[in-house]
Write an enzyme that holds these catalytic residues in place. Structure first.
Site, PDB file in Angstrom:
ATOM      1  CG  ASN A 226      -0.308  -0.029   2.534  1.00  0.00           C
ATOM      2  OD1 ASN A 226       0.787   0.513   2.718  1.00  0.00           O
ATOM      3  ND2 ASN A 226      -0.945  -0.650   3.507  1.00  0.00           N
TER       4      ASN A 226
ATOM      5  CE  LYS B 135       1.966   3.672   8.520  1.00  0.00           C
ATOM      6  NZ  LYS B 135       2.686   2.444   8.924  1.00  0.00           N
TER       7      LYS B 135
ATOM      8  CG  ASP C 130      -6.167  -9.989   4.330  1.00  0.00           C
ATOM      9  OD1 ASP C 130      -4.973  -9.694   4.195  1.00  0.00           O
ATOM     10  OD2 ASP C 130      -6.723 -10.116   5.433  1.00  0.00           O
TER      11      ASP C 130
END
Length: 327
Positions: free
Chosen positions: A202, A204, A273
């Site tokens: 992601n 971050k 997920d």
């Protein structure tokens, strides 16, 4: 392939999930008094439930798509490990790669809930790397399962099952057998995933993993950062999830940035997920990059409409993917 063929083809896949599987425990009750021993609420328990967490949720998403989900991990021989194995079996998941070790504790996250309020969470876990002997057992088991697998998902939660050595040995063997590798990374091993097929951090994780700051809303800065990521890892492709900004894929000489679908967000838990599960199955089928990113992005958005960690609804995903013309 048209959309019907794609979703039918999911049923023929064998997906090997290697990583940190956990047990989520929920204890429900109500509070009617404060303890005389300390200023804390006394929770009268009404019922308990165990659910699969961590890589376990990826297994459930893969299964929900119709594919066979196979776990490869190391857990303890403790009571939590027994409960975890029982949960895997009850869900009809393939446990061929489940390794039990007396020197390891099983990760369990217990949530005590009074009414609708979480009172406390108790984590019993270790993030210590598995031993050399455990690593050898894990790699050996993975090598047994790789030749018959359609794709491998590395599901890393920094709990110690995936080490740099294990990642390197498994990836090399997978590449020799032309089995694609798809990665959901965490911080510790971020730069250890060399020569994989598709790397999915992601925003971050991308910034922290490469230790770079960039303006995600500047297309050129984003392109350069993802190119740097691919070059650093020798990865064939990268799929970056940008939450409300959608997803960005750079794979097989194609680059696409797709917007997020406007949805009523109830809970973002488990969305990553779902994205990795769908992406891996799409990679296994050899779908074009735009379709991989589009269907994964759509699936991540759909599960955010539901409260709690729940696997994707395949029928709904198919209907929506058809509506948006994603294949």
């Amino acid at each position: 392939m048209n959309i019907h063929q794609v979703f039918e083809a999911f049923n023929s896949l064998r997906v090997l999930v290697i990583g940190d599987v956990m047990l989520d425990s929920y204890v429900w009750g109500k509070v009617e008094r404060i303890s005389p021993e300390a200023p804390v609420p006394v929770v009268n328990v009404s019922h308990r439930e165990f659910r699969l967490g961590g890589a376990g949720n990826v297994l459930l998403n893969v299964q929900a798509l119709g594919a066979e989900a196979i776990i490869c991990t190391v857990i303890g021989t403790d009571a939590s490990g027994d409960s975890l194995k029982k949960s895997l079996i009850e869900k009809g998941l393939n446990c061929e790669g489940l390794i039990r070790s007396e020197s390891r504790i099983t990760t369990i996250k217990e949530r005590i809930i009074a009414g609708s309020q979480q009172v406390v969470r108790i984590d019993t876990e270790t993030d210590k790397a598995i031993s050399t002997e455990e690593k050898d057992r894990l790699v050996s088991k993975a090598k047994e399962l790789i030749p018959s697998s359609s794709v491998i998902i590395f599901e890393d939660y920094d709990k110690g099952v995936l080490t740099a050595e294990a990642i390197a040995e498994i990836t090399e063997y997978a590449n020799e057998h032309n089995v694609p590798t798809v990665v959901d990374p965490k911080k510790r091993n971020f730069l250890s995933y060399n020569n994989v097929t598709l790397f999915k951090p992601n925003l971050k994780e991308l910034r922290e993993g490469l230790k770079v700051e960039f303006n995600v809303d500047d297309p050129e800065e984003l392109r350069q950062t993802v190119e740097q990521l691919k070059e650093t890892l020798g990865a064939k492709g990268a799929l970056i999830t940008l939450s409300e900004r959608g997803v960005y894929i750079d794979f097989e000489e194609e680059i696409h940035k797709l917007p997020a679908h406007i949805r009523q967000i109830a809970d973002v838990s488990g969305a990553g997920d779902t994205v990795i599960s769908i992406a891996a199955c799409c990679v296994a089928l050899g779908l074009p990059p735009r379709s991989i990113a589009g269907i994964s992005n759509l699936g991540g958005g759909l599960v955010c409409e539901l409260v709690g960690v729940v696997p994707i609804d395949k029928a709904l995903l198919k209907t929506e993917a058809e509506k948006f013309g994603l294949v």
